[in-house]
Every structure is written in C-alpha cells, then in structure tokens.
Design an enzyme around this catalytic site. Structure first.
Site, PDB file in Angstrom:
ATOM      1  N   ASP A 140      -5.236  -0.074   7.786  1.00 41.82           N
ATOM      2  CA  ASP A 140      -4.155   0.906   7.947  1.00 41.82           C
ATOM      3  C   ASP A 140      -4.467   1.881   9.095  1.00 41.82           C
ATOM      4  O   ASP A 140      -3.602   2.193   9.909  1.00 41.82           O
ATOM      5  CB  ASP A 140      -3.993   1.672   6.621  1.00 41.82           C
ATOM      6  CG  ASP A 140      -2.652   2.387   6.528  1.00 41.82           C
ATOM      7  OD1 ASP A 140      -1.702   1.973   7.229  1.00 41.82           O
ATOM      8  OD2 ASP A 140      -2.551   3.358   5.753  1.00 41.82           O
ATOM      9  N   HIS A 177      -5.868   3.477  -0.878  1.00 43.28           N
ATOM     10  CA  HIS A 177      -5.880   3.171   0.561  1.00 43.28           C
ATOM     11  C   HIS A 177      -6.024   4.407   1.466  1.00 43.28           C
ATOM     12  O   HIS A 177      -6.152   4.261   2.677  1.00 43.28           O
ATOM     13  CB  HIS A 177      -4.668   2.328   0.964  1.00 43.28           C
ATOM     14  CG  HIS A 177      -3.367   3.072   1.020  1.00 43.28           C
ATOM     15  ND1 HIS A 177      -2.626   3.357  -0.104  1.00 43.28           N
ATOM     16  CD2 HIS A 177      -2.679   3.581   2.059  1.00 43.28           C
ATOM     17  CE1 HIS A 177      -1.532   4.003   0.250  1.00 43.28           C
ATOM     18  NE2 HIS A 177      -1.536   4.161   1.565  1.00 43.28           N
ATOM     19  N   HIS A 178      -6.011   5.610   0.882  1.00 43.88           N
ATOM     20  CA  HIS A 178      -6.311   6.803   1.702  1.00 43.88           C
ATOM     21  C   HIS A 178      -7.625   7.466   1.277  1.00 43.88           C
ATOM     22  O   HIS A 178      -7.940   8.564   1.719  1.00 43.88           O
ATOM     23  CB  HIS A 178      -5.168   7.825   1.624  1.00 43.88           C
ATOM     24  CG  HIS A 178      -3.954   7.398   2.406  1.00 43.88           C
ATOM     25  ND1 HIS A 178      -3.940   7.349   3.786  1.00 43.88           N
ATOM     26  CD2 HIS A 178      -2.734   6.969   1.992  1.00 43.88           C
ATOM     27  CE1 HIS A 178      -2.739   6.922   4.192  1.00 43.88           C
ATOM     28  NE2 HIS A 178      -1.994   6.673   3.123  1.00 43.88           N
ATOM     29  N   HIS A 205       0.819  -1.223   0.000  1.00 40.43           N
ATOM     30  CA  HIS A 205       0.000   0.000   0.000  1.00 40.43           C
ATOM     31  C   HIS A 205       0.850   1.270   0.000  1.00 40.43           C
ATOM     32  O   HIS A 205       0.510   2.243  -0.647  1.00 40.43           O
ATOM     33  CB  HIS A 205      -0.994   0.000   1.170  1.00 40.43           C
ATOM     34  CG  HIS A 205      -0.366   0.019   2.525  1.00 40.43           C
ATOM     35  ND1 HIS A 205       0.269  -1.076   3.060  1.00 40.43           N
ATOM     36  CD2 HIS A 205      -0.262   0.995   3.457  1.00 40.43           C
ATOM     37  CE1 HIS A 205       0.727  -0.783   4.263  1.00 40.43           C
ATOM     38  NE2 HIS A 205       0.426   0.478   4.526  1.00 40.43           N
ATOM     39  N   ASP A 206       1.985   1.242   0.717  1.00 41.96           N
ATOM     40  CA  ASP A 206       2.814   2.450   0.801  1.00 41.96           C
ATOM     41  C   ASP A 206       4.053   2.379  -0.075  1.00 41.96           C
ATOM     42  O   ASP A 206       5.008   3.114   0.159  1.00 41.96           O
ATOM     43  CB  ASP A 206       3.234   2.681   2.259  1.00 41.96           C
ATOM     44  CG  ASP A 206       2.176   3.440   3.047  1.00 41.96           C
ATOM     45  OD1 ASP A 206       1.296   4.072   2.412  1.00 41.96           O
ATOM     46  OD2 ASP A 206       2.215   3.399   4.289  1.00 41.96           O
ATOM     47  N   LYS A 223       5.926   5.415  -1.202  1.00 41.05           N
ATOM     48  CA  LYS A 223       6.715   6.259  -0.282  1.00 41.05           C
ATOM     49  C   LYS A 223       8.186   6.235  -0.642  1.00 41.05           C
ATOM     50  O   LYS A 223       8.954   7.087  -0.211  1.00 41.05           O
ATOM     51  CB  LYS A 223       6.503   5.796   1.160  1.00 41.05           C
ATOM     52  CG  LYS A 223       5.213   6.316   1.739  1.00 41.05           C
ATOM     53  CD  LYS A 223       5.169   6.187   3.244  1.00 41.05           C
ATOM     54  CE  LYS A 223       3.876   6.772   3.787  1.00 41.05           C
ATOM     55  NZ  LYS A 223       3.596   6.300   5.138  1.00 41.05           N
TER      56      LYS A 223
HETATM   57 FE   LIG Z   1      -0.256   5.360   2.826  1.00 34.79          FE
END
Ligand SMILES: [Fe+2]
Length: 318
Positions: free
Chosen positions: A258, A229-230, A177-178, A181
């Site tokens: 999350d 996911h956000h 999901h991240d 980043k």
């Molecule tokens: Fe995230």
C-alpha cells in the site's frame, strides 16, 4: 453422494479406468449420475490414452498425468477441462491400487473433498470481488489501486515462499484492505484538508473494514488485512499500535504494498513520484515513511526485487 459435482465424475472415470482388472463401466456406475453417464457414453469408445488426452488437452500434460497417477502423486488437471465439462481444476489426493481398501469410494471421497474446497474458494473470491466493487463504486479515485495491491501482495507471498493457499488468498483479499472506507466515503471525498477529528474518523476505516468481514468463515485473512494494513513494525501505526509479529503477516504484506503504491501514484495530497524517488523514500525515509515501519524480512525482499513491483505498477497504472 448427491453432493458430488457431476462434472467431476470424469475423474472417477479416469481413475477407476486405470485400476487393473476393473471394467470402466463397473467402476463408474457406482458413483455416476445422469451427467456423468452421458459423458461416459461419449468417452466410452475411446482408449484410456485418448480419454486422458481429451481431458488434459495436450500430449505433455497427458504423459505427466499418467506418470503421477502411477507414482500415487497428487494430480492437478487444468487446460481443456475448464472449457469442456469440468468447471474447476481438481486434485486427486489419494490413489489406491489395492481393491480391498474400497478404492472407488476412497478416490471419490478425496475428489469430493478437494472439489468442495475449490468451489468454496471460488465463492469466497467472488464475494471478495463483489465487496471490492461496492467499495470502489463509493471511492472512484482509487482507479486500479486495489487491483495492484492484490498483485503486489501475491508477489510478496510468492517471494516469501509461502504456501499456495496463502498466495491465492492474499492475491484475492488484499483488495479489501480499504473496504471500511465505504463508511467514511463522504470524508474521503472532501476536496480540502481534513480536521484532526475528521482524520481520526477516516483512520477508523481499518476497524470498520474489519467489522464488515468479521465472523465470516473463510474471510479471516480479509479481516486481518482490513484491520492491520496501517499498523507499522515499530508500533507507530494505527488503529491499535501493534508491533512486529503482533501484526498479522497478511497485514504486514499489504501495508508495504500500500505504501509503495501510494508513493508511485497520484494522491489528492501529492503527485506521483518516479520509481527512483519512491525507492529513495522507502530506503532512506521522509517525514511520513520510515524503513522501520516495515517488517525487515519483507523489506529485504522488496528492495531486492524492486523491479518486479515497478513493472507491475507500470503494467496497470491509472
Ligand atoms: Fe487504508
């Protein structure tokens, strides 16, 4: 024919050998190769029962195998198969007793199909794991967070009674999901409050993550998760402000997992909250989290099964 994994010739031996009136040898040679012939040689002196026992690894599994084969039901073999000749479990999708329908080849085709999808899944999950390792190397603070997100998400899917494929997939792709980043790692690591501009850039990790896995066959769910996911059920999320079912189901599941994990874990901007306090925030809300952010169906499942999720966190806390 060449594509057939030699290890799976064992299934050919098993299925063909149970066809009435057909010699094991005749049936196997048709699609055997060096490895399967060696294996067949080793098993040749054994009875059908012994071979099944050998493959299934224990009596109960062997009995179940025979029953399912007799009923023409799909069969999944695990257990000692992995440790011996066969690397992955497989499913025999079709069993045909009628010799006139080209039984041998038909059975093999079924096995090949499943074999390829099992192998493909394994490769894709390996890719997911490699991407996760690359991303967590850049963001060491996440600890077991990503692995826990896999576990919670798989559990959500299971409680929603989604199909096995979905459960397996989300349990392996939620950890990405991240992944985006990696492109904003310098900002994420800054030990100070971010400016509005910097924060907006960090929020783009969703889009960056989706771009990393975009257009790759089999990784569509990973893309949905990274992008969505956000997002929030009431439309107040980012990056696209999607609402309700416009948000992918995988994205909705991971979003909830999350938020829960962030509440019960230490973050640079907050201490870890107790499970009771996190429950209160998720059910009553605070200045950041509101119950309206979540898919109501998922929300209900979360509340009714809260203990499952806290136990998973307890087992794998940082
Ligand atoms: Fe995230």
């Amino acid at each position: 024919m060449e594509k057939f994994d030699p290890d799976f010739a064992l299934f050919g031996i098993l299925t063909a050998s149970l066809l009435p009136g057909i010699e094991i040898g005749d049936a196997v040679v048709d699609y055997a190769n060096e490895s399967s012939m060696r294996l067949y040689g080793e098993l040749r002196g054994k009875t059908i029962g012994e071979i099944i026992y050998e493959v299934a690894g224990e009596k109960k599994a062997a009995q179940e195998f025979v029953y399912k084969l007799g009923e023409g039901m799909p069969i999944t073999l695990e257990g000692r198969l992995n440790k011996r000749y066969v690397k992955f479990h497989s499913t025999i999708v079709r069993y045909c007793l009628d010799d006139s329908c080209g039984t041998h080849r038909f059975i093999q085709a079924g096995i090949m199909d499943i074999t390829e999808s099992v192998v493909l899944k394994k490769l894709l999950y390996g890719t997911s794991e490699a991407l996760k390792r690359a991303a967590t190397a850049a963001d060491e603070d996440t600890g077991h967070h990503v692995t826990r997100i896999n576990l919670y998400s798989g559990k959500f899917a299971e409680l929603l009674k989604l199909d096995e494929n979905f459960i397996d997939d989300i349990g392996n792709y939620a950890q990405l999901h991240d992944i985006g980043k990696i492109k904003v790692a310098d900002l994420v690591r800054l030990p100070r409050k971010l400016s509005a501009e910097e924060f907006a850039e960090v929020q783009k990790h969703t889009v960056y993550g989706a771009e990393i896995v975009a257009g790759l066959d089999g990784l569509e769910m990973a893309r949905d998760i990274a992008l969505d996911h956000h997002e929030k059920w009431d439309g107040s999320g980012y990056p696209n402000g999607k609402k309700g079912e416009d948000i992918s189901l995988a994205g909705r599941i991971v979003a909830m997992a999350d938020v829960f994990d962030a509440l019960v874990s230490v973050r640079p901007y907050k201490p870890s909250f107790t499970y009771g306090h996190a429950y209160k925030i998720m059910t009553i809300g605070d200045d950041r989290v509101k119950p309206d952010h979540f898919d109501p169906e998922l929300y209900k499942i979360f509340v009714n099964n809260y203990e499952h999720f806290t136990m998973m966190h307890k087992k794998m806390h940082d």
